[in-house]
Design an enzyme around this catalytic site. Structure first.
Site, PDB file in Angstrom:
ATOM      1  CD  GLU A  72      -2.707   1.515   2.374  1.00  0.00           C
ATOM      2  OE1 GLU A  72      -2.757   0.677   3.269  1.00  0.00           O
ATOM      3  OE2 GLU A  72      -3.432   2.529   2.346  1.00  0.00           O
ATOM      4  CG  ASP A  93      -3.027  -2.799   4.323  1.00  0.00           C
ATOM      5  OD1 ASP A  93      -2.252  -1.996   4.876  1.00  0.00           O
ATOM      6  OD2 ASP A  93      -4.239  -2.581   4.158  1.00  0.00           O
ATOM      7  CB  ILE A  95      -1.004  -0.639   9.699  1.00  0.00           C
ATOM      8  CG1 ILE A  95       0.396  -0.741  10.316  1.00  0.00           C
ATOM      9  CG2 ILE A  95      -2.070  -0.475  10.785  1.00  0.00           C
ATOM     10  CD1 ILE A  95       0.780   0.451  11.216  1.00  0.00           C
ATOM     11  CG  ASP A  96      -6.873  -3.518   6.721  1.00  0.00           C
ATOM     12  OD1 ASP A  96      -6.947  -2.698   5.786  1.00  0.00           O
ATOM     13  OD2 ASP A  96      -7.857  -4.091   7.207  1.00  0.00           O
ATOM     14  CB  THR A  98      -3.891   3.313   9.483  1.00  0.00           C
ATOM     15  OG1 THR A  98      -3.151   2.373   8.716  1.00  0.00           O
ATOM     16  CG2 THR A  98      -2.927   4.333  10.041  1.00  0.00           C
ATOM     17  CG  ASP A 223      -7.822  -2.265   1.527  1.00  0.00           C
ATOM     18  OD1 ASP A 223      -7.081  -1.817   2.405  1.00  0.00           O
ATOM     19  OD2 ASP A 223      -8.305  -1.560   0.611  1.00  0.00           O
TER      20      ASP A 223
END
Ligand code: 2AM
Ligand code: CA
Ligand code: CA
Ligand code: CA
Length: 290
Positions: A72, A93, A95-96, A98, A223
């Site tokens: 990302e 990703d 940190i999904d 955030t 995601d």
């Protein structure tokens, strides 16, 4: 050709690397971090998003130099549209969720997937805050902390708990009435609507049966890639509700659940969207008359 043995090796390495990245994730979650806004003030990024993505990509690249990467933070920086080739490609990703991460809300995770010849073969979702590691290798089932998981076999929407996604309500003003129309239908029909604030955690919840189904719009490959494989391997399906075929690089509007429930959601979307458009047309023609 990537043999099963290769895939197992890729998986073991990626799993241990993700667990290592989880330690950094925890440091940022509990400690100080730099928080910046992206295009909108509700779209956040931290220095840990970048640190974790760098760690994952740098190490995977060193270990597998001929592999490709879609992450990302790297992609958003270049403004390029990510393309999946036949080469083994890691979709990451760091940190999904955030926004949850910056608020100390534990619904947040690292998501790592591998596609080979455009097919998802590895999915890893790790939430270090609650120590949940969701994993799947294509054809070998889905696991939470090494224990097999399954989607629910509930086939009626009216008996289902449904995970939704609300970011698109803010980011896509032109689709607002369509999304609100669907939400109203979900509220009226299902047993309950939930919103975790992390698409990957939402898919993990479908896989372990904590929710029966999920419906989301306008997501990106990073995601959903890991979650899609984990749901499939848990006995469920992920469908594109607008197109005939699901394509992980274009996960615009998706439903995830067991096959029957996913199809019920698809039909409900078709019917509800039609009603909303009719209402829109009636409003417009009434305004013209006035
Ligand atoms: P992110 O935290 O990696 O950005 C929040 O509802 C969910 O939607 C998260 O999975 C979040 O991922 C994702 N999302 C997708 N596009 C977003 C956007 N423009 N702003 C905030 N969250 C977004
Ligand atoms: Ca983001
Ligand atoms: Ca995300
Ligand atoms: Ca992210």
């Amino acid at each position: 050709m990537s043999s099963e043995l290769n895939i197992k090796n890729y998986f073991e390495y990626a799993k241990s690397l993700t667990l290592k990245a989880g330690e950094i994730f925890k440091c940022g979650f509990e400690g100080d971090k730099i928080v910046e806004t992206k295009e909108y003030d509700w779209d956040l990024v931290t220095d840990y998003d970048k640190k974790i993505e760098d760690l994952l990509i740098k190490n995977l690249k060193e270990k597998f130099p001929d592999h490709e990467f879609i992450g990302e933070e790297t992609m958003v920086g270049t403004k390029e549209t990510p393309v999946l080739t036949d080469k083994p490609t890691w979709i990451i990703d760091p940190i999904d969720g955030t926004v949850n991460y910056t608020n100390g809300n534990p619904n947040t995770c690292i998501s790592v997937a591998l596609a080979i010849r455009k097919e998802l073969v590895i999915g890893i979702i790790y939430n270090p805050i609650v120590s949940e590691l969701y994993t799947a290798i294509k054809g070998q089932g889905a696991f939470l902390n090494d224990k097999p998981i399954k989607t629910t076999c509930n086939t009626e929407l009216k008996k289902s708990i449904m995970e939704v996604e609300l970011v698109s309500l803010r980011s896509r003003a032109r689709d607002r009435d369509i999304r609100l129309g669907r939400l109203e239908a979900y509220f009226n029909i299902t047993r309950g609507v939930r919103y975790l604030g992390s698409a990957a955690m939402g898919l993990a919840y479908v896989a372990k049966g904590a929710v029966d189904c999920l419906q989301m719009d306008f997501l990106q490959s990073w995601d959903v890639a890991a979650g899609v494989l984990i749901v499939r391997e848990a006995g469920g399906t992920v469908i594109a509700t607008k197109e005939d075929e699901y394509n992980v690089m274009k996960p615009r509007t998706i439903a995830a659940a067991n096959e029957t429930l996913a199809m019920e959601i698809k039909q409900l979307i078709v019917d509800t969207d039609l009603k909303t458009m009719r209402k829109r047309l009636t409003k417009t023609s009434m305004r013209r008359k006035v």
